[in-house]
Design a protein around this motif. Structure first.
Motif, PDB file in Angstrom:
ATOM      1  N   GLN A  50       0.830  -1.208   0.000  1.00  0.00           N
ATOM      2  CA  GLN A  50       0.000   0.000   0.000  1.00  0.00           C
ATOM      3  C   GLN A  50       0.862   1.255   0.000  1.00  0.00           C
ATOM      4  N   ALA A  51       1.966   1.239   0.734  1.00  0.00           N
ATOM      5  CA  ALA A  51       2.868   2.396   0.754  1.00  0.00           C
ATOM      6  C   ALA A  51       3.456   2.646  -0.631  1.00  0.00           C
ATOM      7  N   ARG A  52       3.795   1.572  -1.326  1.00  0.00           N
ATOM      8  CA  ARG A  52       4.338   1.726  -2.680  1.00  0.00           C
ATOM      9  C   ARG A  52       3.286   2.251  -3.651  1.00  0.00           C
ATOM     10  N   ILE A  53       2.051   1.797  -3.495  1.00  0.00           N
ATOM     11  CA  ILE A  53       0.959   2.316  -4.334  1.00  0.00           C
ATOM     12  C   ILE A  53       0.771   3.803  -4.055  1.00  0.00           C
ATOM     13  N   ASP A  54       0.768   4.183  -2.759  1.00  0.00           N
ATOM     14  CA  ASP A  54       0.596   5.593  -2.380  1.00  0.00           C
ATOM     15  C   ASP A  54       1.715   6.464  -2.945  1.00  0.00           C
ATOM     16  N   ARG A  55       2.930   5.922  -3.004  1.00  0.00           N
ATOM     17  CA  ARG A  55       4.072   6.681  -3.528  1.00  0.00           C
ATOM     18  C   ARG A  55       4.113   6.700  -5.051  1.00  0.00           C
ATOM     19  N   SER A  68      -4.304   5.091  -0.427  1.00  0.00           N
ATOM     20  CA  SER A  68      -4.984   5.125   0.872  1.00  0.00           C
ATOM     21  C   SER A  68      -6.064   6.192   0.881  1.00  0.00           C
ATOM     22  N   GLU A  69      -5.777   7.330   0.257  1.00  0.00           N
ATOM     23  CA  GLU A  69      -6.760   8.418   0.187  1.00  0.00           C
ATOM     24  C   GLU A  69      -7.992   7.972  -0.600  1.00  0.00           C
ATOM     25  N   GLU A  70      -7.769   7.281  -1.711  1.00  0.00           N
ATOM     26  CA  GLU A  70      -8.887   6.794  -2.521  1.00  0.00           C
ATOM     27  C   GLU A  70      -9.688   5.729  -1.771  1.00  0.00           C
ATOM     28  N   ARG A  71      -8.998   4.875  -1.024  1.00  0.00           N
ATOM     29  CA  ARG A  71      -9.692   3.859  -0.231  1.00  0.00           C
ATOM     30  C   ARG A  71     -10.579   4.517   0.827  1.00  0.00           C
ATOM     31  N   ALA A  72     -10.065   5.557   1.476  1.00  0.00           N
ATOM     32  CA  ALA A  72     -10.852   6.263   2.495  1.00  0.00           C
ATOM     33  C   ALA A  72     -12.077   6.915   1.864  1.00  0.00           C
ATOM     34  N   LEU A  77     -17.924   7.019   0.693  1.00  0.00           N
ATOM     35  CA  LEU A  77     -19.008   7.028  -0.295  1.00  0.00           C
ATOM     36  C   LEU A  77     -19.913   5.807  -0.152  1.00  0.00           C
ATOM     37  N   ARG A  78     -19.331   4.656   0.160  1.00  0.00           N
ATOM     38  CA  ARG A  78     -20.149   3.456   0.374  1.00  0.00           C
ATOM     39  C   ARG A  78     -21.054   3.628   1.586  1.00  0.00           C
TER      40      ARG A  78
END
Length: 109
Positions: A50-55, A68-72, A77-78
């Motif tokens: 997840q950290a690598r995706i965020d970076r 992480s921002e998109e997941r939040a 929204l759900r």
């Protein structure tokens, strides 16, 4: 014989970030770093990924890779969607109830 109860450990965002930083800064495998930290390797693997995706380490996001921002935002929204559906269903039932009261009585009266 009863099964022993498993207690799920909770980690703060700071603890997760420090574990990821250790793994990445020392170029350790997730298994090695997890063993050193006393956590399950699968947890650390998930955090590092997840950290690598965020970076943005993986280039443009592939399908299923959310920051992480998109997941939040997706979780928010759900939740909002569930609440709106619940409200809609409530008002639909209320409207049906009040419409039923407005109908003339049936039968030979």
């Amino acid at each position: 014989m009863t099964n022993p109860t498993k207690i799920k450990r909770q980690f703060t965002p700071q603890q997760k970030a420090e574990a990821v930083a250790l793994c990445l800064s020392e170029n350790l495998s997730c298994a090695t770093a997890a063993k050193r930290l006393g956590i399950h390797p699968r947890c650390l693997t998930t955090w590092v990924r997840q950290a690598r995706i965020d970076r943005g380490d993986f280039g443009p996001p592939e399908q299923g890779q959310l920051t992480s921002e998109e997941r939040a935002e997706l979780a928010r929204l759900r939740k909002e969607n569930r609440e709106l559906r619940r409200d809609k269903d409530f008002f639909k039932l209320a409207a049906a109830h009040f419409a039923k009261e407005q109908l003339p009585p049936r039968g030979f009266g």
